[in-house]
Structures are given as C-alpha cells and as structure tokens.
Design a protein around this motif. Structure first.
Motif, PDB file in Angstrom:
ATOM      1  N   VAL A  22       0.858  -1.184   0.000  1.00  0.00           N
ATOM      2  CA  VAL A  22       0.000   0.000   0.000  1.00  0.00           C
ATOM      3  C   VAL A  22       0.897   1.239   0.000  1.00  0.00           C
ATOM      4  O   VAL A  22       1.902   1.287   0.700  1.00  0.00           O
ATOM      5  N   SER A  23       0.542   2.237  -0.809  1.00  0.00           N
ATOM      6  CA  SER A  23       1.379   3.435  -0.895  1.00  0.00           C
ATOM      7  C   SER A  23       1.284   4.253   0.395  1.00  0.00           C
ATOM      8  O   SER A  23       0.287   4.206   1.115  1.00  0.00           O
ATOM      9  N   VAL A  24       2.348   4.997   0.673  1.00  0.00           N
ATOM     10  CA  VAL A  24       2.409   5.806   1.886  1.00  0.00           C
ATOM     11  C   VAL A  24       1.301   6.851   1.885  1.00  0.00           C
ATOM     12  O   VAL A  24       0.666   7.099   2.915  1.00  0.00           O
ATOM     13  N   ALA A  25       1.027   7.464   0.751  1.00  0.00           N
ATOM     14  CA  ALA A  25      -0.022   8.483   0.672  1.00  0.00           C
ATOM     15  C   ALA A  25      -1.380   7.899   1.051  1.00  0.00           C
ATOM     16  O   ALA A  25      -2.147   8.527   1.798  1.00  0.00           O
ATOM     17  N   ASP A  26      -1.679   6.687   0.564  1.00  0.00           N
ATOM     18  CA  ASP A  26      -2.943   6.053   0.905  1.00  0.00           C
ATOM     19  C   ASP A  26      -3.017   5.708   2.392  1.00  0.00           C
ATOM     20  O   ASP A  26      -4.059   5.882   3.026  1.00  0.00           O
ATOM     21  N   LEU A  27      -1.914   5.233   2.941  1.00  0.00           N
ATOM     22  CA  LEU A  27      -1.885   4.905   4.368  1.00  0.00           C
ATOM     23  C   LEU A  27      -2.117   6.139   5.225  1.00  0.00           C
ATOM     24  O   LEU A  27      -2.893   6.105   6.172  1.00  0.00           O
ATOM     25  N   CYS A  28      -1.448   7.227   4.882  1.00  0.00           N
ATOM     26  CA  CYS A  28      -1.604   8.472   5.645  1.00  0.00           C
ATOM     27  C   CYS A  28      -3.041   8.953   5.607  1.00  0.00           C
ATOM     28  O   CYS A  28      -3.596   9.369   6.613  1.00  0.00           O
ATOM     29  N   ARG A  29      -3.638   8.905   4.432  1.00  0.00           N
ATOM     30  CA  ARG A  29      -5.020   9.354   4.281  1.00  0.00           C
ATOM     31  C   ARG A  29      -5.956   8.459   5.084  1.00  0.00           C
ATOM     32  O   ARG A  29      -6.855   8.936   5.781  1.00  0.00           O
ATOM     33  N   ARG A  30      -5.775   7.155   5.005  1.00  0.00           N
ATOM     34  CA  ARG A  30      -6.661   6.200   5.665  1.00  0.00           C
ATOM     35  C   ARG A  30      -6.574   6.290   7.190  1.00  0.00           C
ATOM     36  O   ARG A  30      -7.580   6.161   7.881  1.00  0.00           O
ATOM     37  N   HIS A  31      -5.352   6.499   7.707  1.00  0.00           N
ATOM     38  CA  HIS A  31      -5.150   6.467   9.151  1.00  0.00           C
ATOM     39  C   HIS A  31      -5.075   7.850   9.787  1.00  0.00           C
ATOM     40  O   HIS A  31      -4.882   7.969  10.997  1.00  0.00           O
ATOM     41  N   GLY A  32      -5.190   8.907   8.998  1.00  0.00           N
ATOM     42  CA  GLY A  32      -5.215  10.255   9.546  1.00  0.00           C
ATOM     43  C   GLY A  32      -3.872  10.749  10.026  1.00  0.00           C
ATOM     44  O   GLY A  32      -3.790  11.482  10.999  1.00  0.00           O
ATOM     45  N   VAL A  33      -2.800  10.354   9.329  1.00  0.00           N
ATOM     46  CA  VAL A  33      -1.458  10.782   9.700  1.00  0.00           C
ATOM     47  C   VAL A  33      -1.071  11.933   8.776  1.00  0.00           C
ATOM     48  O   VAL A  33      -1.288  11.869   7.567  1.00  0.00           O
ATOM     49  N   SER A  34      -0.513  12.992   9.348  1.00  0.00           N
ATOM     50  CA  SER A  34      -0.109  14.128   8.502  1.00  0.00           C
ATOM     51  C   SER A  34       1.374  14.104   8.245  1.00  0.00           C
ATOM     52  O   SER A  34       2.127  13.417   8.897  1.00  0.00           O
TER      53      SER A  34
END
Length: 34
Positions: A22-34
């Motif tokens: 899974v791409s980092v951008a998708d992970l950040c968006r899904r888990h609410g990480v900025s």
C-alpha cells in the motif's frame, strides 16, 4: 512523558500494510497521519 496518539498495535498494523504494497499516501489518508 508524551502520550502517543497511536497505539503500538496501530503502528505495527500500518507498517505491515505498507510492506504489503500500500502506498504511503494512501496509508496516511486512511489512518489520519499528517
């Protein structure tokens, strides 16, 4: 001591998702990480 926003289990799960491709951008968006 600063309290972590995420539990150890959440962090490990997110890292495993990244290892699965899974791409980092998708992970950040899904888990609410900025």
């Amino acid at each position: 001591m600063k309290r972590s926003r995420f539990t150890e289990d959440q962090i490990i799960g997110t890292l495993k998702e990244h290892e699965a491709g899974v791409s980092v951008a998708d992970l950040c968006r899904r888990h609410g990480v900025s």
